[in-house]
Structures are given as structure tokens and as C-alpha cells.
Design a protein around this motif. Structure first.
Motif, mmCIF file in Angstrom:
data_model
loop_
_atom_site.group_PDB
_atom_site.id
_atom_site.type_symbol
_atom_site.label_atom_id
_atom_site.label_comp_id
_atom_site.label_asym_id
_atom_site.label_seq_id
_atom_site.Cartn_x
_atom_site.Cartn_y
_atom_site.Cartn_z
ATOM 1 N N ARG A 67 108.965 49.536 59.233
ATOM 2 C CA ARG A 67 108.503 49.555 60.622
ATOM 3 C C ARG A 67 109.165 50.704 61.387
ATOM 4 N N LYS A 68 110.438 50.934 61.110
ATOM 5 C CA LYS A 68 111.142 52.039 61.767
ATOM 6 C C LYS A 68 110.548 53.381 61.345
ATOM 7 N N ARG A 69 110.241 53.531 60.052
ATOM 8 C CA ARG A 69 109.618 54.765 59.570
ATOM 9 C C ARG A 69 108.263 54.983 60.221
ATOM 10 N N PHE A 73 107.317 58.155 62.449
ATOM 11 C CA PHE A 73 106.216 59.014 62.019
ATOM 12 C C PHE A 73 105.170 59.157 63.116
ATOM 13 N N LEU A 74 104.804 58.039 63.733
ATOM 14 C CA LEU A 74 103.791 58.078 64.782
ATOM 15 C C LEU A 74 104.253 58.907 65.972
ATOM 16 N N ALA A 75 105.546 58.835 66.274
ATOM 17 C CA ALA A 75 106.066 59.573 67.423
ATOM 18 C C ALA A 75 106.191 61.056 67.146
ATOM 19 N N THR A 76 106.500 61.429 65.909
ATOM 20 C CA THR A 76 106.781 62.836 65.608
ATOM 21 C C THR A 76 105.604 63.577 64.989
ATOM 22 N N GLN A 77 104.724 62.866 64.246
ATOM 23 C CA GLN A 77 103.665 63.562 63.536
ATOM 24 C C GLN A 77 102.280 62.948 63.731
ATOM 25 N N ALA A 91 109.478 54.160 69.639
ATOM 26 C CA ALA A 91 109.206 55.192 68.636
ATOM 27 C C ALA A 91 109.583 56.568 69.156
ATOM 28 N N VAL A 92 109.308 56.827 70.428
ATOM 29 C CA VAL A 92 109.657 58.116 71.019
ATOM 30 C C VAL A 92 111.176 58.258 71.118
ATOM 31 N N VAL A 93 111.876 57.170 71.443
ATOM 32 C CA VAL A 93 113.345 57.200 71.477
ATOM 33 C C VAL A 93 113.901 57.564 70.114
ATOM 34 N N GLU A 94 113.356 56.954 69.056
ATOM 35 C CA GLU A 94 113.831 57.243 67.700
ATOM 36 C C GLU A 94 113.578 58.700 67.331
ATOM 37 N N PHE A 121 113.509 49.104 76.502
ATOM 38 C CA PHE A 121 112.219 48.862 77.124
ATOM 39 C C PHE A 121 111.194 48.740 76.008
ATOM 40 N N SER A 122 110.145 47.998 76.256
ATOM 41 C CA SER A 122 109.109 47.816 75.247
ATOM 42 C C SER A 122 107.774 48.305 75.770
#
Length: 369
Positions: A67-69, A73-77, A91-94, A121-122
Motif C-alpha cells: 500500500r505504501k509503494r 508510485f501514484l504520487a510520483t509517477q 501519498a504526496v507526503v511520502e 491529514f487524510s
């Protein structure tokens, strides 16, 4: 098929007789697990073409890591650069912290992780409002300085998110720091320093040893907290350019009590590292700091106040200011500019003389401890 994926639920999912079935996670959009006749694979769907990427196989990859991956992935690519898209905040924070790891100092990164990971925050990043952030900061932090650091952390993060087009605007853009920063001038009195050292030297532990060394050596928090055996040479600490604020090697003699503490060996490790094999940076500064103030009964002080106290004591002892600056590894004081370029004297002998005077001062201060 959509469901809330759990470890037990993933384990119970059946293989198919033929073809493939994908179970989409209800809590992480675009993330799911695909079951075939022989394997289960975590996947993520992204882009306008709804492309599919395999993240790893179960059980080699845990659900939490998958889930973390997916979020990263969604945030960066995987996500489009449309600022109107509902990019997941976590995801953006990660993605931001991953970017920071490649370009920031460890101490700076620790501060970002502290606030961004603990003030949570969610939902979509675009739904996070100014009042949400300010309320989160107020609830998590206690001191004005911590609130300022947290505010700056979020403001820098949202600026980054705007540049990457994960969000259209920075909700904190029109605001200044909530608390006006006032230069600190707190110096512990002799009685306060005695109380503190009596407590930290008598109650051994990782944080207490760090505090003792800060008071005994006058060095910076990050330098002491990350101390390694290779940086200890008898009664001298040697910090390489990568470990100092001014990017210059720093050799500093220390007093006998600091030497005794450094060589109080437990399992072959310097005690500030805690248990043997624990070489991770110290975390939990704020909580430990609040506790030590409560345990000692002292008025509020910061760890940097110990460095200021160290410098003030040397002034009382008659240590020349340029020697004190050498002990503290300052480069913008009395020996700076052209003078610093031409004056390459190490002042080791002068520092040792000053350290001996500080040693005598501590012996009198702690005589009955």
C-alpha cells in the motif's frame, strides 16, 4: 471487485481456476491485489489509460508495504500533473519525504518527518484547508518555537506540492509564522547547571548522556547525538566536514568528566547510542526534553541553551573570546573574513588550557555530587 483489504482478508483470497480476478482496495484508490491460478500480486492502476503496474507478489511483499509503494508510485509517477486531480495527501507526503532524503541534511529531514508524519491529514491534498493545518499544529505542538517550525515545515511542503502540480495553491501562502521569533538569551545559573548534571550523570540513559555531553563539551546537538567511536581520540573529539554546520573539520579537546562518560563502555558502544548495535539517529527530542524539565524541576530550557551556558562560563573564567569560538566551532566571530583566511593557527594548546579551567570549575561545582 472492491473491498477493504486486510492482512487476513488477503490471506483468505482464493486462487482462480482460470483467468484473473482483481480485488480493489476501498481505502487506497487505484490499489488492489490480482489473483490468478498460481499467485497473488499487488497492482496499482494509474493514468488516463488506466494502465496497470505490478508492485510485488504476496506473501513476499506485505500488504502495508504494498500500500505504501502504491501511494508513493501514484504520487510520483502514476498520477497526472493536473492540479485539480484528487491526489492523496499521505501519498504526496511520502513522495516529498523521499525527495528530501536525496538532498537535505539528516537533521533537517528529521524535523520534516517529525511534523509531517505526526500531524496527519487524510483524503485529497486539495481538501486540506488553512484552518485544518493550523488546528493540527496547535494540537500537536506546545511551545511557540515548535509551532513556528511546524508551520514552516508545512508551508515548505505545500510550496513543493504546488511546484509539482499536486495542488493548485498553498493554503498557508498568505500567512506568516504564528509566533514572533524572539532571540533566546537563557543561560543556566550555576545552581541550575549543577542540578541538571547531577541528575543526568546519576540517571544514565541515551538522552541523559546526550544532555550531559552537551553541557560538558558545548558542542551542537546533532554532532553529539550522532557521535561515533571513530570520532573519539582520547580526550579529543574529531568531527569531519560532513558532520559540522560550517562544513569544516572540527577538533576539540574535552574535559575529564566528558572523557569518563565517553569511555564508560556498554557492549562496545558509546553510551549515547543506547543498546549495542543501535546506530539510528536519536528521535523523540521534544518528549524527552519536556520530561527532563519536569524531573529536574528547572525552569524551561532548550538544549541549545546549554551551548550558550558553556560559552558564558568560559567568559567568566577569562577564556579569550577567539578561543571560546574555536571550542564552539564558530567561524563568524572574532576570527572571520580576511583574518580567518590568513590565520590558520589551530589554537589546540589554548583550547586545552581553557578546557583545564573548565574542568576545575566543574570539579568545584560538582564536588558534593
Amino acid at each position: 471487485m472492491q473491498m477493504r483489504l486486510t492482512d487476513l482478508g488477503v490471506k483468505k483470497l482464493s486462487f482462480t481456476e482460470k483467468g484473473q480476478v482483481t480485488h480493489w482496495d476501498a481505502t487506497t484508490p487505484g490499489f488492489g491485489i490480482r489473483c490468478s491460478s498460481k499467485r497473488k500480486s499487488y497492482v496499482v492502476m494509474y493514468g488516463r489509460d488506466r494502465r496497470l503496474k505490478t508492485l510485488g507478489r504476496y506473501p513476499d511483499l506485505s500488504l502495508a508495504d504494498a500500500r505504501k509503494r502504491a501511494r508513493l508510485f501514484l504520487a510520483t509517477q502514476g498520477l497526472s500533473t493536473d492540479p485539480q486531480a484528487d491526489h492523496d495527501y499521505q501519498a504526496v507526503v511520502e513522495a516529498y519525504l523521499e525527495d528530501c532524503r536525496n538532498r537535505l541534511r539528516v537533521s533537517t529531514l528529521e524535523g520534516y518527518v517529525l511534523y509531517l508524519s505526526n500531524i496527519e491529514f487524510s483524503g485529497a491534498i486539495g481538501s486540506i484547508t488553512q484552518s485544518d493545518i493550523l488546528k493540527g499544529i496547535e494540537q500537536y505542538t506546545q511551545s511557540p518555537s515548535s509551532q513556528n517550525y511546524a508551520f514552516t515545515t508545512f508551508k515548505v511542503f505545500f510550496n513543493w506540492a504546488v511546484r509539482r502540480q499536486y495542488v493548485a495553491s498553498n493554503p498557508l501562502n498568505a500567512l506568516k509564522r504564528p509566533n514572533r521569533t524572539v532571540s533566546r538569551d537563557r543561560v543556566l545559573s550555576e545552581e541550575e547547571l549543577k542540578t541538571l548534571l547531577k541528575f543526568t550523570l546519576g540517571h544514565r540513559g541515551r538522552f541523559h548522556d546526550i544532555v550531559s555531553l552537551l553541557a560538558l563539551t558545548g558542542q551542537r546537538k546533532g554532532e553529539v547525538a550522532g557521535l561515533q567511536w571513530s570520532e573519539v581520540d582520547g580526550d579529543t573529539l574529531i568531527f569531519g566536514p560532513d558532520r559540522t554546520k560550517n562544513k569544516r573539520e572540527h577538533r576539540v579537546p574535552v574535559c575529564s568528566r566528558a572523557v569518563d562518560l565517553l569511555h564508560d563502555i556498554e557492549g562496545g558502544q558509546i553510551h549515547v547510542f543506547g543498546t549495542p548495535g543501535d546506530d539510528q539517529p536519536y528521535n523523540g527530542w521534544s518528549k524527552a526534553q519536556r520530561r527532563i524539565v519536569e524531573d529536574t524541576g528547572l525552569a524551561h530550557f532548550t538544549l541549545h541553551d546549554l551551548r550558550r551556558t558553556f560559552s558564558t562560563i568560559h567568559a567568566k573564567l577569562g577564556t579569550p573570546i577567539h578561543v571560546t569560538e574555536k571550542l564552539l566551532n564558530h567561524v563568524s566571530g572574532s576570527i572571520s573574513g580576511v583574518a580567518a583566511v590568513y590565520n590558520r593557527h589551530s589554537y589546540i594548546a589554548e583550547m586545552r588550557f581553557a578546557v583545564k579551567a573548565y574542568d576545575d570549575y566543574l570539579a568545584n561545582l560538582l564536588a558534593d555530587c
